[in-house]
Design a protein around this motif. Structure first.
Motif, PDB file in Angstrom:
ATOM      1  N   UNK A  38       0.825  -1.205   0.000  1.00  0.00           N
ATOM      2  CA  UNK A  38       0.000   0.000   0.000  1.00  0.00           C
ATOM      3  C   UNK A  38       0.863   1.261   0.000  1.00  0.00           C
ATOM      4  N   UNK A  39       1.993   1.206   0.677  1.00  0.00           N
ATOM      5  CA  UNK A  39       2.863   2.393   0.754  1.00  0.00           C
ATOM      6  C   UNK A  39       3.412   2.773  -0.620  1.00  0.00           C
ATOM      7  N   UNK A  40       3.572   1.797  -1.500  1.00  0.00           N
ATOM      8  CA  UNK A  40       4.115   2.064  -2.834  1.00  0.00           C
ATOM      9  C   UNK A  40       3.024   2.415  -3.844  1.00  0.00           C
ATOM     10  N   UNK A  41       1.772   2.284  -3.454  1.00  0.00           N
ATOM     11  CA  UNK A  41       0.664   2.450  -4.404  1.00  0.00           C
ATOM     12  C   UNK A  41       0.453   3.919  -4.755  1.00  0.00           C
ATOM     13  N   UNK A  42      -0.056   4.144  -5.952  1.00  0.00           N
ATOM     14  CA  UNK A  42      -0.366   5.489  -6.424  1.00  0.00           C
ATOM     15  C   UNK A  42      -1.866   5.768  -6.436  1.00  0.00           C
ATOM     16  N   UNK A  43      -2.648   4.701  -6.399  1.00  0.00           N
ATOM     17  CA  UNK A  43      -4.096   4.809  -6.499  1.00  0.00           C
ATOM     18  C   UNK A  43      -4.713   4.993  -5.108  1.00  0.00           C
ATOM     19  N   UNK A  44      -5.536   6.031  -4.955  1.00  0.00           N
ATOM     20  CA  UNK A  44      -6.155   6.347  -3.674  1.00  0.00           C
ATOM     21  C   UNK A  44      -7.669   6.466  -3.863  1.00  0.00           C
ATOM     22  N   UNK A  45      -8.483   5.678  -3.150  1.00  0.00           N
ATOM     23  CA  UNK A  45      -8.070   4.605  -2.250  1.00  0.00           C
ATOM     24  C   UNK A  45      -7.700   3.361  -3.041  1.00  0.00           C
ATOM     25  N   UNK A  46      -7.010   2.471  -2.413  1.00  0.00           N
ATOM     26  CA  UNK A  46      -6.748   1.157  -2.986  1.00  0.00           C
ATOM     27  C   UNK A  46      -6.587   0.150  -1.862  1.00  0.00           C
ATOM     28  N   UNK A  47      -6.824  -1.111  -2.205  1.00  0.00           N
ATOM     29  CA  UNK A  47      -6.847  -2.186  -1.220  1.00  0.00           C
ATOM     30  C   UNK A  47      -5.840  -3.241  -1.644  1.00  0.00           C
ATOM     31  N   UNK A  48      -5.016  -3.655  -0.696  1.00  0.00           N
ATOM     32  CA  UNK A  48      -3.948  -4.606  -0.991  1.00  0.00           C
ATOM     33  C   UNK A  48      -4.041  -5.766  -0.011  1.00  0.00           C
ATOM     34  N   UNK A  49      -4.217  -6.960  -0.545  1.00  0.00           N
ATOM     35  CA  UNK A  49      -4.335  -8.158   0.279  1.00  0.00           C
ATOM     36  C   UNK A  49      -3.354  -9.205  -0.227  1.00  0.00           C
ATOM     37  N   UNK A  50      -3.018 -10.129   0.653  1.00  0.00           N
ATOM     38  CA  UNK A  50      -2.110 -11.217   0.284  1.00  0.00           C
ATOM     39  C   UNK A  50      -2.592 -12.509   0.929  1.00  0.00           C
ATOM     40  N   UNK A  51      -2.372 -13.594   0.200  1.00  0.00           N
ATOM     41  CA  UNK A  51      -2.708 -14.905   0.764  1.00  0.00           C
ATOM     42  C   UNK A  51      -1.854 -15.179   1.999  1.00  0.00           C
ATOM     43  N   UNK A  52      -0.568 -14.840   1.902  1.00  0.00           N
ATOM     44  CA  UNK A  52       0.327 -14.970   3.055  1.00  0.00           C
ATOM     45  C   UNK A  52       1.236 -13.750   3.109  1.00  0.00           C
ATOM     46  N   UNK A  53       1.699 -13.439   4.315  1.00  0.00           N
ATOM     47  CA  UNK A  53       2.720 -12.414   4.509  1.00  0.00           C
ATOM     48  C   UNK A  53       3.948 -13.083   5.116  1.00  0.00           C
ATOM     49  N   UNK A  54       5.100 -12.797   4.545  1.00  0.00           N
ATOM     50  CA  UNK A  54       6.321 -13.421   5.054  1.00  0.00           C
ATOM     51  C   UNK A  54       6.892 -12.661   6.245  1.00  0.00           C
ATOM     52  N   UNK A  55       6.617 -11.361   6.331  1.00  0.00           N
ATOM     53  CA  UNK A  55       7.072 -10.564   7.477  1.00  0.00           C
ATOM     54  C   UNK A  55       5.955  -9.623   7.910  1.00  0.00           C
ATOM     55  N   UNK A  56       4.768 -10.181   8.139  1.00  0.00           N
ATOM     56  CA  UNK A  56       3.652  -9.373   8.608  1.00  0.00           C
ATOM     57  C   UNK A  56       3.978  -8.724   9.937  1.00  0.00           C
ATOM     58  N   UNK A  57       3.480  -7.508  10.143  1.00  0.00           N
ATOM     59  CA  UNK A  57       3.807  -6.800  11.377  1.00  0.00           C
ATOM     60  C   UNK A  57       2.571  -6.132  11.975  1.00  0.00           C
ATOM     61  N   UNK A  58       2.634  -5.965  13.298  1.00  0.00           N
ATOM     62  CA  UNK A  58       1.608  -5.236  14.022  1.00  0.00           C
ATOM     63  C   UNK A  58       2.191  -3.961  14.586  1.00  0.00           C
ATOM     64  N   UNK A  59       1.523  -3.410  15.589  1.00  0.00           N
ATOM     65  CA  UNK A  59       1.995  -2.168  16.192  1.00  0.00           C
ATOM     66  C   UNK A  59       3.321  -2.373  16.895  1.00  0.00           C
ATOM     67  N   UNK A  60       4.110  -1.271  16.931  1.00  0.00           N
ATOM     68  CA  UNK A  60       5.385  -1.222  17.646  1.00  0.00           C
ATOM     69  C   UNK A  60       6.335  -2.341  17.227  1.00  0.00           C
ATOM     70  N   UNK A  61       6.231  -2.725  15.938  1.00  0.00           N
ATOM     71  CA  UNK A  61       7.172  -3.678  15.373  1.00  0.00           C
ATOM     72  C   UNK A  61       6.921  -5.128  15.723  1.00  0.00           C
ATOM     73  N   UNK A  62       5.802  -5.413  16.411  1.00  0.00           N
ATOM     74  CA  UNK A  62       5.514  -6.806  16.754  1.00  0.00           C
ATOM     75  C   UNK A  62       5.226  -7.614  15.491  1.00  0.00           C
ATOM     76  N   UNK A  63       5.662  -8.860  15.487  1.00  0.00           N
ATOM     77  CA  UNK A  63       5.392  -9.744  14.358  1.00  0.00           C
ATOM     78  C   UNK A  63       3.933 -10.161  14.386  1.00  0.00           C
ATOM     79  N   UNK A  64       3.310 -10.233  13.193  1.00  0.00           N
ATOM     80  CA  UNK A  64       1.952 -10.746  13.085  1.00  0.00           C
ATOM     81  C   UNK A  64       2.015 -12.074  12.342  1.00  0.00           C
TER      82      UNK A  64
END
Length: 256
Positions: A38-64
């Motif tokens: 989403x940070x690299x996207x140019x289209x506003x609004x836009x929705x970005x989903x993934x089947x899996x995340x290899x380094x998903x993260x939550x608040x304060x750098x916690x791993x998701x």
């Protein structure tokens, strides 16, 4: 578990014709983090989903934990108003709770600042990041991780007593396309509300309201009664000495 196909072509027809998210949904097989997409996207609004995340993260750098296609992992790039920007985590939490309620009848409790709980276990978490724009209000990336189809063994061992999925809570599996559509529909509605309505709805579903909780802010830990969340999204805590303290961020104790 049965196959759960997930693609924009399955989500778009479930959205209202007037939804600003229709035609702007992207689903990848794998991503480091949907926040990065989403940070690299140019289209506003836009929705970005993934089947899996290899380094998903939550608040304060916690791993998701999102390295299996058993949940909804998505991020929405938005241009919120100045009034809603500090409340966006609450807006997202309410929209996610709306979606869960509409599809399952389950009523999650909200945990400040960004979690959904069912039976005092974490069902979902929200993450808000901003993208600076010189001379303009920042854009916002609203990330959602929502556990859908996991059984206990699918969670990391250290999370099994703290996490829950909709499958565990309701006895059935909600398709990811259906959940994403319900979330986006609810989010579109929530983004039209003003701060007073958002804060009122959050307070009604806030599981910590009036309870004694602990919060860790920086190197300090405080304990007090959760009084309210103010118009900036800050937590107001009534301390044992009779004083009050406001927190812009922090980790509150778990369970709520």
């Amino acid at each position: 578990m049965k196959s759960d196909p997930f693609s924009p072509s399955l989500v778009d027809p479930l959205l209202p014709p007037e939804s600003s998210f229709r035609g702007r949904i992207h689903v990848l097989a794998s991503a480091s983090s949907t926040q990065d997409l989403a940070r690299k996207a140019k289209e506003i609004p836009s929705v970005w989903a993934a089947e899996i995340q290899t380094t998903g993260r939550g608040r304060q750098g916690h791993r998701w934990a999102s390295d299996h296609p058993l949940g909804l992992w998505c991020s929405v790039l938005l241009e919120p108003t100045a009034a809603l920007l500090p409340l966006l985590s609450m807006v997202g939490s309410l929209a996610a709770a709306d979606a869960v309620r509409s599809l399952t009848g389950i009523e999650p409790l909200l945990k400040w600042p960004n979690d959904l709980l069912v039976k005092n276990r974490k069902l979902a978490g929200l993450l808000v990041e901003t993208v600076a724009r010189p001379g303009h209000l920042p854009l916002a990336i609203l990330g959602l991780g929502l556990n859908l189809a996991q059984q206990a063994a699918d969670f990391p061992r250290e999370l099994r007593s703290m996490a829950v999925s909709l499958r565990q809570a309701s006895g059935r599996t909600v398709p990811r396309a259906q959940m994403l559509a319900a979330f986006l529909d609810a989010l579109g509605t929530r983004l039209t509300q003003g701060p007073v309505e958002i804060l009122g709805d959050f307070s009604r579903h806030w599981g910590q309201h009036g309870r004694t909780i602990r919060i860790r802010s920086g190197e300090q830990e405080y304990e007090g009664r959760a009084e309210r969340v103010d118009e900036s999204g800050h937590l107001c805590l009534h301390l044992p000495d009779g004083s009050a303290r406001t927190f812009a961020s922090g980790e509150t104790d778990f369970p709520a």
